[in-house]
Design an enzyme around this catalytic site. Structure first.
Site, PDB file in Angstrom:
ATOM      1  N   ASP A  46      67.958   0.822  25.467  1.00 19.46           N
ATOM      2  CA  ASP A  46      68.730   0.268  24.358  1.00 19.46           C
ATOM      3  C   ASP A  46      69.278  -1.114  24.716  1.00 19.46           C
ATOM      4  O   ASP A  46      69.553  -1.404  25.877  1.00 19.46           O
ATOM      5  CB  ASP A  46      69.893   1.223  24.037  1.00 19.46           C
ATOM      6  CG  ASP A  46      70.511   0.953  22.685  1.00 19.46           C
ATOM      7  OD1 ASP A  46      69.888   0.264  21.860  1.00 19.46           O
ATOM      8  OD2 ASP A  46      71.635   1.448  22.444  1.00 19.46           O
TER       9      ASP A  46
ATOM     10  N   HIS B 114      62.870  -7.802  22.300  1.00 20.70           N
ATOM     11  CA  HIS B 114      61.871  -6.741  22.467  1.00 20.70           C
ATOM     12  C   HIS B 114      60.809  -7.140  23.492  1.00 20.70           C
ATOM     13  O   HIS B 114      60.349  -6.305  24.275  1.00 20.70           O
ATOM     14  CB  HIS B 114      61.220  -6.427  21.127  1.00 20.70           C
ATOM     15  CG  HIS B 114      62.165  -5.832  20.121  1.00 20.70           C
ATOM     16  ND1 HIS B 114      62.983  -4.758  20.419  1.00 20.70           N
ATOM     17  CD2 HIS B 114      62.432  -6.165  18.819  1.00 20.70           C
ATOM     18  CE1 HIS B 114      63.707  -4.449  19.353  1.00 20.70           C
ATOM     19  NE2 HIS B 114      63.390  -5.284  18.379  1.00 20.70           N
TER      20      HIS B 114
ATOM     21  N   LEU C   6      53.136  10.492  38.912  1.00 21.87           N
ATOM     22  CA  LEU C   6      54.155  10.486  37.862  1.00 21.87           C
ATOM     23  C   LEU C   6      53.529  10.738  36.494  1.00 21.87           C
ATOM     24  O   LEU C   6      52.516  10.126  36.142  1.00 21.87           O
ATOM     25  CB  LEU C   6      54.870   9.135  37.859  1.00 21.87           C
ATOM     26  CG  LEU C   6      55.865   8.873  36.720  1.00 21.87           C
ATOM     27  CD1 LEU C   6      57.167   9.621  36.963  1.00 21.87           C
ATOM     28  CD2 LEU C   6      56.133   7.380  36.572  1.00 21.87           C
TER      29      LEU C   6
END
Length: 251
Positions: free
Chosen positions: A28, A45, A139
């Protein structure tokens, strides 16, 4: 444990056993980061997209089992059309550009969220990344894109109800494990640690079922400024907590 992982853990300064198995992140603050610099939100962004690979690589090198990144919620479609268009273009570029990182770090990529509504070009690149990394064993990276937890749980319930209606299972067989198996994160452990950047103190319809006992870590740092060092600090904080899972603290 490979040399890179051992070195990374040694630099972190906490035992490998104290690391979380699954880290979820609410990324965020891109817009506020841009506004604080008098930049267009699109620049925020773009900066946020550049911040993601170092965090993923660090998690991989530490031997963390899974990571889930909250990138675009089902509610984000309400944003300005131009901003959504910029984001979809960024996703297309990002999914292509990060393939070497996924391959080099043995990362298995998964999409978490609804396909309906996403542009065909984004879906194509999502599917390609899933396909290319299907056999990777390191991962597991879930990208929560067009994701909402209530919608995810609703879809799981509908799937179970359909199986019950067809006689494939009985109501007695419906338990927490079955519900978990119908969620998008099936196969990964529930998150132990939830990180939220930019200081907001809310969950935002994110992994509501899966984070029942996750430790929460909130930082005022905006996502474009969140470095591997910030990530490591969150891991150190997690390692210092006593997790009781509803039990009384031992004497």
């Amino acid at each position: 444990m490979n040399t890179a992982t051992a070195s990374e853990i040694e630099r972190l300064g906490i035992p490998a056993a104290a690391l979380p198995h699954h880290v979820a992140i609410i990324m965020d603050g891109n817009g506020r980061w841009a506004a604080s610099r008098n930049l267009d939100r699109s620049e925020g962004h773009k900066a946020g997209a550049r911040r993601t690979p170092p965090i993923v690589e660090s998690a991989s090198r530490l031997g963390i089992e899974a990571m889930t990144l909250y990138s675009f919620s089902t509610e984000n479609w309400a944003r300005a059309e131009a901003e959504v268009g910029v984001l979809m273009n960024l996703y297309t570029e990002y999914l292509v550009s990060q393939r070497p990182l996924l391959t080099d770090n043995n990362v298995r990529f998964r999409h978490l969220g609804q396909r309906d509504g996403l542009p065909a070009r984004v879906l194509d690149e999502l599917d390609r990344n899933v396909e290319l990394t299907a056999d990777n064993t390191g991962l597991t990276l879930h990208l929560a894109l067009n994701y909402g937890s209530r919608a995810e749980i609703t879809a799981a319930v509908r799937s179970i109800a359909a199986d019950a209606a067809s006689g494939e299972l009985t109501t007695a067989e419906v338990d927490e494990a079955l519900i978990s198996s119908r969620l998008g994160t099936a196969g990964s452990p529930d998150p132990d640690l939830l990180i939220r950047t930019s200081g907001e103190m809310r969950i935002s319809n994110y992994l509501l079922w899966q984070i029942s006992y996750a430790e929460l870590y909130v930082t005022d740092t905006y996502w474009p400024d969140f470095t591997p060092e910030h990530f490591h600090e969150a891991l150190r904080d997690f390692a210092g907590r006593q997790r009781r899972f509803g039990r009384e603290q031992s004497e």
